[in-house]
Design a protein around this motif. Structure first.
Motif, PDB file in Angstrom:
ATOM      1  N   PHE A 120       0.826  -1.216   0.000  1.00 17.78           N
ATOM      2  CA  PHE A 120       0.000   0.000   0.000  1.00 17.78           C
ATOM      3  C   PHE A 120       0.859   1.266   0.000  1.00 17.78           C
ATOM      4  O   PHE A 120       0.421   2.305  -0.511  1.00 17.78           O
ATOM      5  CB  PHE A 120      -1.018  -0.033   1.137  1.00 17.78           C
ATOM      6  N   ALA A 121       2.081   1.184   0.524  1.00 22.05           N
ATOM      7  CA  ALA A 121       2.988   2.337   0.411  1.00 22.05           C
ATOM      8  C   ALA A 121       3.257   2.601  -1.069  1.00 22.05           C
ATOM      9  O   ALA A 121       3.169   3.741  -1.541  1.00 22.05           O
ATOM     10  CB  ALA A 121       4.290   2.052   1.150  1.00 22.05           C
ATOM     11  N   ASP A 122       3.549   1.556  -1.827  1.00 18.88           N
ATOM     12  CA  ASP A 122       3.890   1.738  -3.240  1.00 18.88           C
ATOM     13  C   ASP A 122       2.661   2.144  -4.059  1.00 18.88           C
ATOM     14  O   ASP A 122       2.761   2.982  -4.956  1.00 18.88           O
ATOM     15  CB  ASP A 122       4.510   0.450  -3.803  1.00 18.88           C
ATOM     16  N   LEU A 123       1.521   1.548  -3.741  1.00 16.62           N
ATOM     17  CA  LEU A 123       0.304   1.892  -4.491  1.00 16.62           C
ATOM     18  C   LEU A 123      -0.094   3.347  -4.254  1.00 16.62           C
ATOM     19  O   LEU A 123      -0.488   4.055  -5.184  1.00 16.62           O
ATOM     20  CB  LEU A 123      -0.849   0.978  -4.086  1.00 16.62           C
ATOM     21  N   ALA A 124       0.001   3.799  -3.010  1.00 15.44           N
ATOM     22  CA  ALA A 124      -0.405   5.175  -2.708  1.00 15.44           C
ATOM     23  C   ALA A 124       0.534   6.169  -3.383  1.00 15.44           C
ATOM     24  O   ALA A 124       0.103   7.205  -3.888  1.00 15.44           O
ATOM     25  CB  ALA A 124      -0.417   5.397  -1.194  1.00 15.44           C
ATOM     26  N   ARG A 125       1.805   5.823  -3.419  1.00 12.23           N
ATOM     27  CA  ARG A 125       2.799   6.734  -4.008  1.00 12.23           C
ATOM     28  C   ARG A 125       2.581   6.890  -5.508  1.00 12.23           C
ATOM     29  O   ARG A 125       2.841   7.937  -6.081  1.00 12.23           O
ATOM     30  CB  ARG A 125       4.204   6.194  -3.718  1.00 12.23           C
ATOM     31  N   THR A 126       2.087   5.814  -6.133  1.00 16.95           N
ATOM     32  CA  THR A 126       1.939   5.856  -7.596  1.00 16.95           C
ATOM     33  C   THR A 126       0.478   6.017  -8.023  1.00 16.95           C
ATOM     34  O   THR A 126       0.153   5.851  -9.196  1.00 16.95           O
ATOM     35  CB  THR A 126       2.508   4.563  -8.216  1.00 16.95           C
ATOM     36  N   HIS A 128      -2.986   7.370  -9.292  1.00 16.26           N
ATOM     37  CA  HIS A 128      -3.350   8.449 -10.211  1.00 16.26           C
ATOM     38  C   HIS A 128      -4.865   8.504 -10.314  1.00 16.26           C
ATOM     39  O   HIS A 128      -5.561   7.554  -9.986  1.00 16.26           O
ATOM     40  CB  HIS A 128      -2.701   8.244 -11.579  1.00 16.26           C
ATOM     41  N   GLY A 129      -5.371   9.647 -10.780  1.00 15.27           N
ATOM     42  CA  GLY A 129      -6.819   9.829 -10.777  1.00 15.27           C
ATOM     43  C   GLY A 129      -7.385   9.963 -12.181  1.00 15.27           C
ATOM     44  O   GLY A 129      -6.652   9.982 -13.180  1.00 15.27           O
ATOM     45  N   GLU A 130      -8.724  10.065 -12.242  1.00 12.49           N
ATOM     46  CA  GLU A 130      -9.390  10.208 -13.543  1.00 12.49           C
ATOM     47  C   GLU A 130      -9.326  11.653 -14.013  1.00 12.49           C
ATOM     48  O   GLU A 130      -9.259  12.572 -13.203  1.00 12.49           O
ATOM     49  CB  GLU A 130     -10.862   9.822 -13.398  1.00 12.49           C
ATOM     50  N   LEU A 131      -9.387  11.818 -15.337  1.00 15.14           N
ATOM     51  CA  LEU A 131      -9.449  13.165 -15.916  1.00 15.14           C
ATOM     52  C   LEU A 131     -10.347  13.088 -17.146  1.00 15.14           C
ATOM     53  O   LEU A 131     -10.176  12.193 -17.981  1.00 15.14           O
ATOM     54  CB  LEU A 131      -8.034  13.611 -16.306  1.00 15.14           C
ATOM     55  N   PHE A 132     -11.319  13.988 -17.217  1.00  9.57           N
ATOM     56  CA  PHE A 132     -12.226  14.000 -18.374  1.00  9.57           C
ATOM     57  C   PHE A 132     -12.258  15.393 -18.981  1.00  9.57           C
ATOM     58  O   PHE A 132     -12.384  16.386 -18.251  1.00  9.57           O
ATOM     59  CB  PHE A 132     -13.652  13.622 -17.954  1.00  9.57           C
ATOM     60  N   GLN A 133     -12.161  15.451 -20.318  1.00  4.18           N
ATOM     61  CA  GLN A 133     -12.380  16.718 -21.018  1.00  4.18           C
ATOM     62  C   GLN A 133     -13.831  16.719 -21.475  1.00  4.18           C
ATOM     63  O   GLN A 133     -14.259  15.816 -22.188  1.00  4.18           O
ATOM     64  CB  GLN A 133     -11.448  16.820 -22.210  1.00  4.18           C
ATOM     65  N   THR A 134     -14.574  17.751 -21.045  1.00  8.98           N
ATOM     66  CA  THR A 134     -16.018  17.765 -21.258  1.00  8.98           C
ATOM     67  C   THR A 134     -16.388  18.849 -22.262  1.00  8.98           C
ATOM     68  O   THR A 134     -15.989  20.014 -22.080  1.00  8.98           O
ATOM     69  CB  THR A 134     -16.719  18.058 -19.912  1.00  8.98           C
ATOM     70  N   VAL A 146      -9.834  14.590 -10.491  1.00  8.13           N
ATOM     71  CA  VAL A 146     -10.105  14.270  -9.083  1.00  8.13           C
ATOM     72  C   VAL A 146      -8.855  14.449  -8.234  1.00  8.13           C
ATOM     73  O   VAL A 146      -7.736  14.247  -8.703  1.00  8.13           O
ATOM     74  CB  VAL A 146     -10.634  12.827  -8.897  1.00  8.13           C
ATOM     75  N   VAL A 147      -9.100  14.869  -6.996  1.00  9.06           N
ATOM     76  CA  VAL A 147      -8.034  14.837  -5.988  1.00  9.06           C
ATOM     77  C   VAL A 147      -8.510  13.977  -4.835  1.00  9.06           C
ATOM     78  O   VAL A 147      -9.712  13.885  -4.577  1.00  9.06           O
ATOM     79  CB  VAL A 147      -7.652  16.247  -5.476  1.00  9.06           C
ATOM     80  N   ARG A 148      -7.558  13.338  -4.180  1.00  7.01           N
ATOM     81  CA  ARG A 148      -7.885  12.485  -3.037  1.00  7.01           C
ATOM     82  C   ARG A 148      -7.407  13.165  -1.761  1.00  7.01           C
ATOM     83  O   ARG A 148      -6.291  13.677  -1.703  1.00  7.01           O
ATOM     84  CB  ARG A 148      -7.136  11.152  -3.126  1.00  7.01           C
ATOM     85  N   LYS A 149      -8.257  13.102  -0.749  1.00  5.77           N
ATOM     86  CA  LYS A 149      -7.880  13.629   0.565  1.00  5.77           C
ATOM     87  C   LYS A 149      -8.151  12.551   1.597  1.00  5.77           C
ATOM     88  O   LYS A 149      -8.968  11.653   1.349  1.00  5.77           O
ATOM     89  CB  LYS A 149      -8.712  14.871   0.878  1.00  5.77           C
ATOM     90  N   LEU A 479      -7.500   2.168  -1.969  1.00  5.95           N
ATOM     91  CA  LEU A 479      -7.170   3.601  -2.072  1.00  5.95           C
ATOM     92  C   LEU A 479      -8.459   4.423  -2.146  1.00  5.95           C
ATOM     93  O   LEU A 479      -8.570   5.482  -1.536  1.00  5.95           O
ATOM     94  CB  LEU A 479      -6.296   3.877  -3.304  1.00  5.95           C
ATOM     95  N   ASP A 480      -9.448   3.915  -2.887  1.00  7.50           N
ATOM     96  CA  ASP A 480     -10.728   4.633  -3.004  1.00  7.50           C
ATOM     97  C   ASP A 480     -11.460   4.669  -1.661  1.00  7.50           C
ATOM     98  O   ASP A 480     -11.974   5.702  -1.251  1.00  7.50           O
ATOM     99  CB  ASP A 480     -11.644   3.961  -4.048  1.00  7.50           C
ATOM    100  N   PHE A 481     -11.513   3.518  -0.975  1.00  7.41           N
ATOM    101  CA  PHE A 481     -12.274   3.508   0.278  1.00  7.41           C
ATOM    102  C   PHE A 481     -11.644   4.437   1.311  1.00  7.41           C
ATOM    103  O   PHE A 481     -12.351   5.152   2.026  1.00  7.41           O
ATOM    104  CB  PHE A 481     -12.390   2.091   0.877  1.00  7.41           C
ATOM    105  N   TYR A 482     -10.319   4.439   1.390  1.00  6.10           N
ATOM    106  CA  TYR A 482      -9.656   5.207   2.452  1.00  6.10           C
ATOM    107  C   TYR A 482      -9.385   6.653   2.053  1.00  6.10           C
ATOM    108  O   TYR A 482      -8.584   7.326   2.682  1.00  6.10           O
ATOM    109  CB  TYR A 482      -8.356   4.503   2.894  1.00  6.10           C
ATOM    110  N   SER A 483     -10.016   7.149   0.985  1.00  7.79           N
ATOM    111  CA  SER A 483      -9.859   8.573   0.684  1.00  7.79           C
ATOM    112  C   SER A 483     -11.189   9.215   0.341  1.00  7.79           C
ATOM    113  O   SER A 483     -12.116   8.552  -0.115  1.00  7.79           O
ATOM    114  CB  SER A 483      -8.830   8.806  -0.432  1.00  7.79           C
ATOM    115  N   GLU A 484     -11.226  10.493   0.590  1.00  2.70           N
ATOM    116  CA  GLU A 484     -12.353  11.313   0.142  1.00  2.70           C
ATOM    117  C   GLU A 484     -11.960  11.818  -1.232  1.00  2.70           C
ATOM    118  O   GLU A 484     -10.891  12.405  -1.398  1.00  2.70           O
ATOM    119  CB  GLU A 484     -12.539  12.484   1.115  1.00  2.70           C
ATOM    120  N   ILE A 485     -12.799  11.558  -2.210  1.00  3.97           N
ATOM    121  CA  ILE A 485     -12.458  11.950  -3.577  1.00  3.97           C
ATOM    122  C   ILE A 485     -13.257  13.202  -3.939  1.00  3.97           C
ATOM    123  O   ILE A 485     -14.482  13.218  -3.827  1.00  3.97           O
ATOM    124  CB  ILE A 485     -12.770  10.796  -4.556  1.00  3.97           C
ATOM    125  N   THR A 486     -12.552  14.241  -4.330  1.00  2.00           N
ATOM    126  CA  THR A 486     -13.226  15.462  -4.770  1.00  2.00           C
ATOM    127  C   THR A 486     -13.049  15.606  -6.267  1.00  2.00           C
ATOM    128  O   THR A 486     -11.922  15.520  -6.775  1.00  2.00           O
ATOM    129  CB  THR A 486     -12.617  16.701  -4.078  1.00  2.00           C
TER     130      THR A 486
END
Ligand code: NAD
Length: 492
Positions: A120-126, A128-134, A146-149, A479-486
């Protein structure tokens, strides 16, 4: 002198705000091997739960909250290094609390504890999030990303069957994503968790980031913790009934929950299977950890042409399993975790007979003629002849036992495998490639194995259907469960 037999009883304390602290109340943890006292364990009351959640909350805004992801992940690797340095202490702690073979604690429990932190150290470090051009009406468009907090304070409640493995499976990703944690291990297995607190302390995490409380569930530490209003999320592994209770507690604050619960797992063996591989696999999936793995097969369905041969081979292999002390040469099975759990398993051994089972082997308690007779051993057991609606076919026993039934067609095997309130895992044993896919895809379970069992890639999703759980963890699911995704939407 047997491994650990000379250990003096110790005092196991909580870890709150970077300090090891005691309590007014305590209980005695005894050895499942021979009943001798192992440790006095402090029991956290409501006030200590309050303290732990308060410091965890405050720590979110301290130095921990300012660390860069890479720095946080380096700390997780330091925790893994610390477990590696004290590997033998962790093995001894896990073996003492559970009575399992030393070889299992070395290759499975503690090894996986280390792997959880590194993965999980390696997964969190690498991550990445989604990006959409609308597209927009004015033609300029918009950008969504998206950003994760961190979520906040995460409560981790874990069971006794794979203590360090299941605790770290949730603590590691929770920390990796920047949360703070209040963890409560099972009252049956406090020792490896207590060592983990020492290692985390040595790794230099700021005080309050990881807190550990010992105690029971109902009307004790677990309930006080899950009812606390300041938690952001509760992540739990244990019985389905407990999950339901915790879900009610979480409802008030609409807290996030992730549940890995019980199972009544099926293994389906076709006549075209590699017989010896299937036999090895079903022996492992029934008797590993004395059947105390949520993924164990308690229902085995064997295609009729090989049914008699399979039952005879299982009987011979089961009767050759060596029960004993954790460090005996060639020991295959230790005791169950406690006298209380043994009473539950033995009640199912009796119920099966009342329900009409033929006991192919086992069904009782072994006699050693030494201190082990004070322990929580039961005989590994095989039943045949139960109808699918019998309670022993529907309820999780969580002991070294399976029922073997014949089947005639693929559709029948799938239907009977799926005829369960649970839906954690299932195995199919076959050399027919198309059948392997066909059957595996029709299992109503979170996990389906083909020609193997318990093989895990920690990046893949893990969890259960029906009564077996809620949500998935593993890899990006954790990673999704343990973060708030904005989601941020920018008009260009
Ligand atoms: P359990 O539900 O009795 O206890 C698990 C934990 O919850 C312990 O720490 C306990 O103190 C705590 N607890 C109990 N009641 C509570 C309450 N009311 N409020 C808050 N906390 C409470 O389970 P167990 O007997 O320790 O573990 C065995 C069970 O776990 C089996 O059903 C097994 O299938 C399941 N399990 C599931 C998975 C999975 O990944 N799906 C993995 C391992 C074990």
């Amino acid at each position: 002198m047997h491994h650990l037999a000379s250990d003096a009883p110790r005092l196991i304390r909580h870890y709150i705000a970077g300090e090891f602290v005691g309590s007014d109340r305590s209980f005695v943890k005894t050895s499942p091997v021979d009943g001798r006292p192992l440790a006095t364990v402090c029991e956290a009351g409501a006030d200590q739960v309050q303290d732990a959640v308060a410091v965890a909350r405050a720590a979110l805004n301290g130095p921990w909250g300012k660390l860069k992801t890479a720095e946080r992940c380096a700390m997780l690797h330091r925790i893994a290094d610390g477990i590696e340095r004290r590997f033998d202490d962790f093995v001894a702690a896990e073996v003492a609390d559970t009575g399992r073979p030393v070889s299992q604690a070395r290759t499975l429990d503690i090894a996986r504890g280390i792997a959880n932190f590194r993965t999980f150290a390696d997964l969190a470090r690498t991550a990445h999030g989604e990006l959409f051009q609308t597209p927009t009406a004015d033609g300029a468009g918009a950008l969504n990303y998206v950003v994760r907090k961190p979520l906040g304070v995460v409560a981790v409640i874990s069971p006794w069957n794979l203590p360090l493995l299941l605790l770290t499976w949730k603590v590691a990703p929770a920390l990796a994503m920047g949360n703070t944690v209040v963890a409560k291990p099972s009252e049956e297995t406090p020792s490896s968790a207590a060592l983990l607190a020492e290692v985390i302390d040595e790794a230099g995490l700021p005080p309050g980031v990881f807190n550990l409380l010992h105690g029971f569930g109902p009307d004790s530490t677990g309930e006080f913790l899950t009812r606390h209003p300041d938690l952001a999320a509760i992540t739990f592994t244990g019985e389905s009934r407990t999950g339901s209770t915790i879900m009610k507690a979480a409802a008030d604050g609409v807290k996030d929950v992730s549940f890995e619960l019980g199972g009544k797992n099926a293994a389906v063996v076709f006549a075209d299977a590699d017989f010896d591989a299937a036999l090895d696999g079903v022996m492992r999936s029934t008797f590993t950890n004395a059947g105390q793995v949520c993924l164990c097969s308690e229902r085995v369905y064997v295609e009729r042409p090989i049914f008699e041969k399979f039952v005879a081979a299982m009987k011979a292999r089961t009767e050759a399993l060596r029960l004993g002390y954790p460090d005996d040469d060639g020991v295959a099975m230790g005791p169950l975790v406690s006298q209380g759990h043994r009473a539950k398993v033995l009640s199912y051994y009796r119920l099966a007979v009342e329900e009409g089972a033929k006991v192919v082997t086992g069904g009782g308690v072994p006699h050693f003629g030494d201190a082990r007779d004070q322990g929580a051993f039961v005989q590994p057991t095989i039943w045949t002849g139960l109808p699918d609606h019998a309670r022993c076919m529907r309820e999780e026993v969580f002991g070294p036992v399976c029922h073997i039934a014949p089947f005639d067609t693929e559709d029948e095997a799938i239907r009977r495998a799926n005829d369960s309130d649970y839906g954690l895992a299932a195995c199919v044993w076959t050399t027919n490639l198309a059948r392997a896919h066909r059957v595996a895809q029709q299992f109503h379970t979170g996990i389906a194995w083909v020609n193997t069992w318990f093989l895990r890639d920690l990046r893949s999703p893990f969890g259960g259907a029906k009564l077996s759980g809620l949500g998935r963890e593993g890899g990006r699911h954790s990673l999704d469960f343990y973060s708030e995704i904005t989601n941020i939407c920018i008009k260009l």
